[in-house]
Design a protein around this motif. Structure first.
Motif, PDB file in Angstrom:
ATOM      1  N   ALA A  14       3.401   3.814  -5.084  1.00 23.35           N
ATOM      2  CA  ALA A  14       3.462   4.507  -5.826  1.00 23.35           C
ATOM      3  C   ALA A  14       4.909   4.035  -6.099  1.00 23.35           C
ATOM      4  CB  ALA A  14       3.274   6.218  -5.713  1.00 23.35           C
ATOM      5  N   ASP A  33      14.634   6.787  -0.206  1.00 20.04           N
ATOM      6  CA  ASP A  33      13.615   6.954   0.722  1.00 20.04           C
ATOM      7  C   ASP A  33      14.056   7.677   2.098  1.00 20.04           C
ATOM      8  OD1 ASP A  33       9.748   6.122   1.393  1.00 20.04           O
ATOM      9  OD2 ASP A  33      11.483   6.979   2.360  1.00 20.04           O
ATOM     10  N   ARG A  39       7.861   1.809   8.363  1.00 17.83           N
ATOM     11  CA  ARG A  39       7.563   3.556   8.963  1.00 17.83           C
ATOM     12  C   ARG A  39       5.799   3.627   9.217  1.00 17.83           C
ATOM     13  NH1 ARG A  39       4.846   4.113   4.552  1.00 17.83           N
ATOM     14  NH2 ARG A  39       5.266   5.218   3.040  1.00 17.83           N
ATOM     15  N   ALA A  44      -6.050   6.043   6.958  1.00 16.91           N
ATOM     16  CA  ALA A  44      -6.848   4.817   7.436  1.00 16.91           C
ATOM     17  C   ALA A  44      -6.464   3.709   6.960  1.00 16.91           C
ATOM     18  CB  ALA A  44      -8.402   5.284   6.785  1.00 16.91           C
ATOM     19  N   TRP A  46      -7.864   2.158   3.908  1.00 12.87           N
ATOM     20  CA  TRP A  46      -8.650   1.817   3.768  1.00 12.87           C
ATOM     21  C   TRP A  46      -8.896   0.780   2.177  1.00 12.87           C
ATOM     22  CZ3 TRP A  46     -14.234   4.244   2.496  1.00 12.87           C
ATOM     23  CH2 TRP A  46     -15.671   3.254   2.090  1.00 12.87           C
ATOM     24  N   ARG A  98      -0.665   0.737   7.340  1.00 10.33           N
ATOM     25  CA  ARG A  98       0.234   1.296   6.379  1.00 10.33           C
ATOM     26  C   ARG A  98       1.430   1.053   6.633  1.00 10.33           C
ATOM     27  NH1 ARG A  98      -1.424   4.781   2.248  1.00 10.33           N
ATOM     28  NH2 ARG A  98       0.923   4.456   2.224  1.00 10.33           N
ATOM     29  N   VAL A 119      16.557  13.354  -0.130  1.00 18.30           N
ATOM     30  CA  VAL A 119      16.623  13.510  -0.908  1.00 18.30           C
ATOM     31  C   VAL A 119      16.724  14.884  -0.801  1.00 18.30           C
ATOM     32  CG1 VAL A 119      15.824  13.963  -3.802  1.00 18.30           C
ATOM     33  CG2 VAL A 119      16.300  11.553  -3.219  1.00 18.30           C
ATOM     34  N   ASP A 270       0.717  10.576  -4.427  1.00 19.60           N
ATOM     35  CA  ASP A 270       0.383  11.923  -4.274  1.00 19.60           C
ATOM     36  C   ASP A 270       1.556  12.532  -5.132  1.00 19.60           C
ATOM     37  OD1 ASP A 270      -1.514  11.178  -2.541  1.00 19.60           O
ATOM     38  OD2 ASP A 270      -0.587  11.223  -0.863  1.00 19.60           O
ATOM     39  N   GLY A 282      -6.298   7.319  -1.932  1.00 19.25           N
ATOM     40  CA  GLY A 282      -4.833   7.476  -2.832  1.00 19.25           C
ATOM     41  C   GLY A 282      -4.285   6.060  -2.610  1.00 19.25           C
ATOM     42  N   ILE A 283      -4.331   5.239  -2.444  1.00 22.14           N
ATOM     43  CA  ILE A 283      -3.153   4.034  -2.301  1.00 22.14           C
ATOM     44  C   ILE A 283      -3.703   3.415  -3.816  1.00 22.14           C
ATOM     45  CG2 ILE A 283      -2.613   1.639  -1.695  1.00 22.14           C
ATOM     46  CD1 ILE A 283      -4.030   2.691   1.390  1.00 22.14           C
TER      47      ILE A 283
HETATM   48  C1  LIG Z   1      -5.778  10.813   6.625  1.00 19.96           C
HETATM   49  C2  LIG Z   1      -5.581  10.509   5.388  1.00 19.96           C
HETATM   50  C3  LIG Z   1      -6.723   8.648   5.962  1.00 19.96           C
HETATM   51  C4  LIG Z   1      -6.097   8.027   4.445  1.00 19.96           C
HETATM   52  N1  LIG Z   1      -6.899   7.275   4.083  1.00 19.96           N
HETATM   53  C5  LIG Z   1      -6.646   6.334   3.132  1.00 19.96           C
HETATM   54  C6  LIG Z   1      -7.672   5.310   2.707  1.00 19.96           C
HETATM   55  O1  LIG Z   1      -8.161   5.045   3.745  1.00 19.96           O
HETATM   56  N2  LIG Z   1      -7.149   5.000   1.544  1.00 19.96           N
HETATM   57  C7  LIG Z   1      -6.718   5.285   0.865  1.00 19.96           C
HETATM   58  O2  LIG Z   1      -6.429   4.943  -0.672  1.00 19.96           O
HETATM   59  N3  LIG Z   1      -6.220   6.090   0.509  1.00 19.96           N
HETATM   60  C8  LIG Z   1      -6.129   7.612   2.044  1.00 19.96           C
HETATM   61  N4  LIG Z   1      -5.183   7.918   2.185  1.00 19.96           N
HETATM   62  C9  LIG Z   1      -4.488   8.803   1.220  1.00 19.96           C
HETATM   63  C10 LIG Z   1      -3.039   7.640   0.791  1.00 19.96           C
HETATM   64  O3  LIG Z   1      -2.697   7.415   2.022  1.00 19.96           O
HETATM   65  C11 LIG Z   1      -2.235   8.011  -0.416  1.00 19.96           C
HETATM   66  O4  LIG Z   1      -2.497   8.819  -1.522  1.00 19.96           O
HETATM   67  C12 LIG Z   1      -1.240   7.183  -0.547  1.00 19.96           C
HETATM   68  O5  LIG Z   1      -0.284   7.171   0.691  1.00 19.96           O
HETATM   69  C13 LIG Z   1       0.143   8.220  -1.835  1.00 19.96           C
HETATM   70  O6  LIG Z   1       0.852   6.910  -1.805  1.00 19.96           O
HETATM   71  P1  LIG Z   1       2.855   7.437  -2.020  1.00 19.96           P
HETATM   72  O7  LIG Z   1       3.315   5.785  -2.347  1.00 19.96           O
HETATM   73  O8  LIG Z   1       2.137   8.003  -3.835  1.00 19.96           O
HETATM   74  O9  LIG Z   1       2.853   8.373  -1.031  1.00 19.96           O
HETATM   75  P2  LIG Z   1       3.623   7.886   0.417  1.00 19.96           P
HETATM   76  O10 LIG Z   1       2.993   7.194   0.986  1.00 19.96           O
HETATM   77  O11 LIG Z   1       3.613   9.409   1.154  1.00 19.96           O
HETATM   78  O12 LIG Z   1       5.231   7.614   0.039  1.00 19.96           O
HETATM   79  C14 LIG Z   1       6.158   8.681   0.155  1.00 19.96           C
HETATM   80  C15 LIG Z   1       6.953   8.378   0.010  1.00 19.96           C
HETATM   81  O13 LIG Z   1       8.330   9.338   0.046  1.00 19.96           O
HETATM   82  C16 LIG Z   1       9.297   9.007   1.165  1.00 19.96           C
HETATM   83  N5  LIG Z   1       9.991  10.298   0.848  1.00 19.96           N
HETATM   84  C17 LIG Z   1       9.379  12.225   0.742  1.00 19.96           C
HETATM   85  N6  LIG Z   1      10.081  12.802   0.824  1.00 19.96           N
HETATM   86  C18 LIG Z   1      11.185  12.459   0.346  1.00 19.96           C
HETATM   87  C19 LIG Z   1      12.640  13.163   0.360  1.00 19.96           C
HETATM   88  N7  LIG Z   1      12.977  14.218   0.486  1.00 19.96           N
HETATM   89  N8  LIG Z   1      13.513  12.257  -0.215  1.00 19.96           N
HETATM   90  C20 LIG Z   1      13.360  10.695   0.113  1.00 19.96           C
HETATM   91  N9  LIG Z   1      12.099   9.891   0.560  1.00 19.96           N
HETATM   92  C21 LIG Z   1      11.008  11.197   0.476  1.00 19.96           C
HETATM   93  C22 LIG Z   1       8.522   9.261   2.070  1.00 19.96           C
HETATM   94  O14 LIG Z   1       8.980   9.032   3.743  1.00 19.96           O
HETATM   95  C23 LIG Z   1       7.320   8.385   2.170  1.00 19.96           C
HETATM   96  O15 LIG Z   1       7.760   6.990   2.035  1.00 19.96           O
HETATM   97  C24 LIG Z   1      -5.493   9.331   3.088  1.00 19.96           C
HETATM   98  C25 LIG Z   1      -4.464  10.247   3.403  1.00 19.96           C
HETATM   99  C26 LIG Z   1      -4.848  10.927   4.772  1.00 19.96           C
HETATM  100  C27 LIG Z   1      -3.939  11.923   4.887  1.00 19.96           C
END
Ligand SMILES: Cc1cc2nc3c(=O)[nH]c(=O)nc-3n(C[C@H](O)[C@H](O)[C@H](O)COP(=O)(O)OP(=O)(O)OC[C@H]3O[C@@H](n4cnc5c(N)ncnc54)[C@H](O)[C@@H]3O)c2cc1C
Length: 372
Positions: A14, A33, A39, A44, A46, A98, A119, A270, A282-283
Motif C-alpha cells: 500500500a 518503515d 523483510r 501466502a 497469492w 512477500r 514511527v 491493512d 489484501g494485496i
Molecule cells: C497469513 C496471511 C496470509 C495472507 N495471504 C494473502 C495472500 O495470499 N494474498 C493477498 O492478497 N493477501 C494476503 N494476506 C493479506 C496481505 O498480507 C495484507 O493485506 C497486505 O500485506 C497489506 O499490505 P499493506 O501494505 O497494507 O501492509 P503491510 O504489508 O503489513 O505493510 C505495513 C508496513 O508498515 C510497517 N510498519 C508497521 N508499524 C510501523 C511503525 N510503527 N512505524 C513504521 N513502520 C511501521 C511494517 O514494517 C510494514 O512494512 C494475508 C495475510 C495473512 C495474515
C-alpha cells in the motif's frame, strides 16, 4: 527538520504503491518503515492479475530473478470432505515471496526511504504533521498495517471483522520435496464448514506455505495444528517446522467506511482494514487504495482539508464494493448446506468460489473508480 511533500508510514504494497504514484507526479516523498528491507511478511503471497496490471509490470517482468509461480488450477473443498479439482489450462494468478515482492516495490517507488525507524510520534503542526519530531509534511499516509501508528493516533481505520491467521513458510529440502504432493501450479484451499475461513497450501518453487485464517481468533493455534496434522495424515505435506509458524490478524472491508481520512491524513491497505470479505485478499486492495490515495492527494493540489480528501472514501467504496455481510446464527445451517453444494460440484466451485469470490473476474478495473 526534514521537509517533504508527502510522508508515508509503512513500506508494504500500500505504502510503496502510493509513494511511486506521488513520486512519479513530481512530489518529494518520504517512506518511513520500522523494518529494513527485504523483510519477512506473514502472507501466502497469492497475487491476482489486477495487481500486476495496476503495478504496471507483467508477471514475466517481475519474475526475472524472483519467484513468481504461475497458478493454473486449484484443488479445493470443504475440510474433511473430498476436494474437487479445477484446471484453467493457463495461468490465472501467481504466487510470490512477500520478502522479494515488497522489496521490489519499495525500491522502485522513487521515494526517499527511511528504514529501520519505527514511527511513534504523530503530531499536528501548522499546515500539516510532524513525524518522529524530525519529519514535516503537509499530508501523511498511514500504510503501517493493522497496527499503523497514524491510524491509531488519529482514530482512523475500518472496523470490519478481524481475521486471525497462522501460517508457516519454509524451504523444502530433498526429503520435504519427496513428501510434498502439493502441485506448485495447483494450490490447495480447504474451507471451514461455515465458510468463516479456510486453510491453504501454496507451493512456490521450493518454498511451501501452509496456513489457516478464520474469523474466530479463539483456538487459532489449535485449529492450525489440527489442519497441518490432517494434511500430513493425508500425505499431502511434510512436517511443518514449528519455529516457522507465525500469526497475524487483519480486518476485512466492511463497506462504505467514512473513517479513512482526516485533515491532512489518509489510511490505506491493512491500516484501513480493506481485505476482501470473501477471500481475505489484501494485496490487491492495498495496491488499489495506495493508487486511489495518491490520486486524491494529487487532485487536492496542496489543500489537504478533510473535505478535499473525502472523495478517497467514495472511490474505495466504488472499487471494493459491498463489505462483509452481517452473519446471523439463523443463517449458519443454510450456509453449511450451500457450502457443501458449492464445494462439491466442480462447475460451481469454479464459477462461484474461484471466479467470483477469489479471482473476482468481470469486476471493473481500477481506472473506472477515480479520476487521474
Ligand atoms: C497469513 C496471511 C496470509 C495472507 N495471504 C494473502 C495472500 O495470499 N494474498 C493477498 O492478497 N493477501 C494476503 N494476506 C493479506 C496481505 O498480507 C495484507 O493485506 C497486505 O500485506 C497489506 O499490505 P499493506 O501494505 O497494507 O501492509 P503491510 O504489508 O503489513 O505493510 C505495513 C508496513 O508498515 C510497517 N510498519 C508497521 N508499524 C510501523 C511503525 N510503527 N512505524 C513504521 N513502520 C511501521 C511494517 O514494517 C510494514 O512494512 C494475508 C495475510 C495473512 C495474515
Amino acid at each position: 527538520m526534514d521537509r517533504c511533500d508527502a510522508l508515508i508510514v509503512g513500506g508494504g504494497p500500500a505504502g510503496s504503491t502510493c509513494a511511486r504514484a506521488l513520486s512519479s507526479a513530481g512530489l518529494d516523498v518520504i517512506v518511513v518503515d520500522r523494518r529494513t528491507f527485504p523483510r519477512p511478511k506473514v502472507c501466502a503471497g497469492w497475487v491476482t492479475p489486477p495487481v500486476f496490471r495496476d503495478l504496471g509490470v507483467t508477471p514475466q517482468e517481475y519474475g526475472a530473478g524472483r519467484v513468481c509461480q504461475a497458478i493454473r488450477g486449484f484443488r479445493l473443498g470443504l475440510l474433511g470432505r473430498p476436494p474437487v479439482e479445477v484446471d484453467y489450462g493457463r495461468a490465472v494468478s501467481h504466487g510470490v515471496l512477500r520478502s522479494e515482492f515488497d522489496h521490489y516495490l519499495l525500491e522502485r517507488s522513487g521515494a526517499r526511504l527511511v528504514l529501520g525507524e519505527p514511527v511513534g510520534g504523530v503530531e499536528r503542526a501548522a499546515g500539516g504533521w510532524i513525524i518522529n519530531a524530525r519529519f514535516r509534511a503537509p499530508v501523511v499516509v498511514g500504510a503501517g498495517g493493522p497496527r499503523c501508528p497514524v491510524a491509531r493516533a488519529l482514530g482512523l481505520g475500518g472496523r470490519g471483522p478481524l481475521v486471525a491467521a497462522l501460517e508457516a513458510e519454509f524451504r523444502l529440502g530433498p526429503e520435504g520435496r519427496a513428501l510434498c504432493r502439493v502441485d506448485p501450479e495447483r494450490p490447495e484451499l480447504y474451507f471451514l464448514p461455515n465458510l468463516e475461513g479456510y486453510g491453504w497450501c501454496f507451493r512456490k518453487g521450493d518454498t511451501l506455505n501452509v496456513g489457516l485464517g478464520r474469523e474466530d481468533a479463539r483456538g487459532a493455534a489449535a485449529a492450525f495444528a489440527a489442519f497441518v496434522d490432517r494434511l500430513r495424515a493425508a500425505g499431502r505435506i511434510p512436517a511443518v517446522p514449528r519455529e516457522r509458524v507465525r500469526g497475524h490478524a487483519y480486518r476485512l472491508w466492511e463497506g462504505a467506511a467514512r473513517t479513512l481520512v482526516s485533515d491532512g491524513a489518509l489510511v490505506v491497505g491493512d491500516a484501513a482494514g480493506l481485505a476482501h470479505p470473501k477471500s481475505g485478499e489484501g494485496i490487491r486492495p492495498a495496491v488499489e487504495s495506495g493508487l486511489l490515495a495518491a490520486r486524491t492527494i494529487l487532485v487536492a493540489r496542496g489543500d489537504y482539508r478533510r473535505s478535499n480528501l473525502e472523495p478517497f472514501c467514495a472511490y474505495l467504496a466504488q472499487q471494493l464494493g459491498p463489505g462483509a455481510p452481517q452473519r446471523s446464527a439463523f443463517a449458519a445451517p443454510v450456509i453449511r448446506v450451500a457450502a457443501r453444494v458449492l464445494l462439491g460440484v466442480p462447475a460451481l466451485a469454479r464459477s462461484v468460489v474461484l471466479d467470483r469470490w477469489f479471482l473476482r473476474r468481470g469486476e471493473a478495473p481500477l481506472s473506472h473508480a477515480a479520476p487521474g
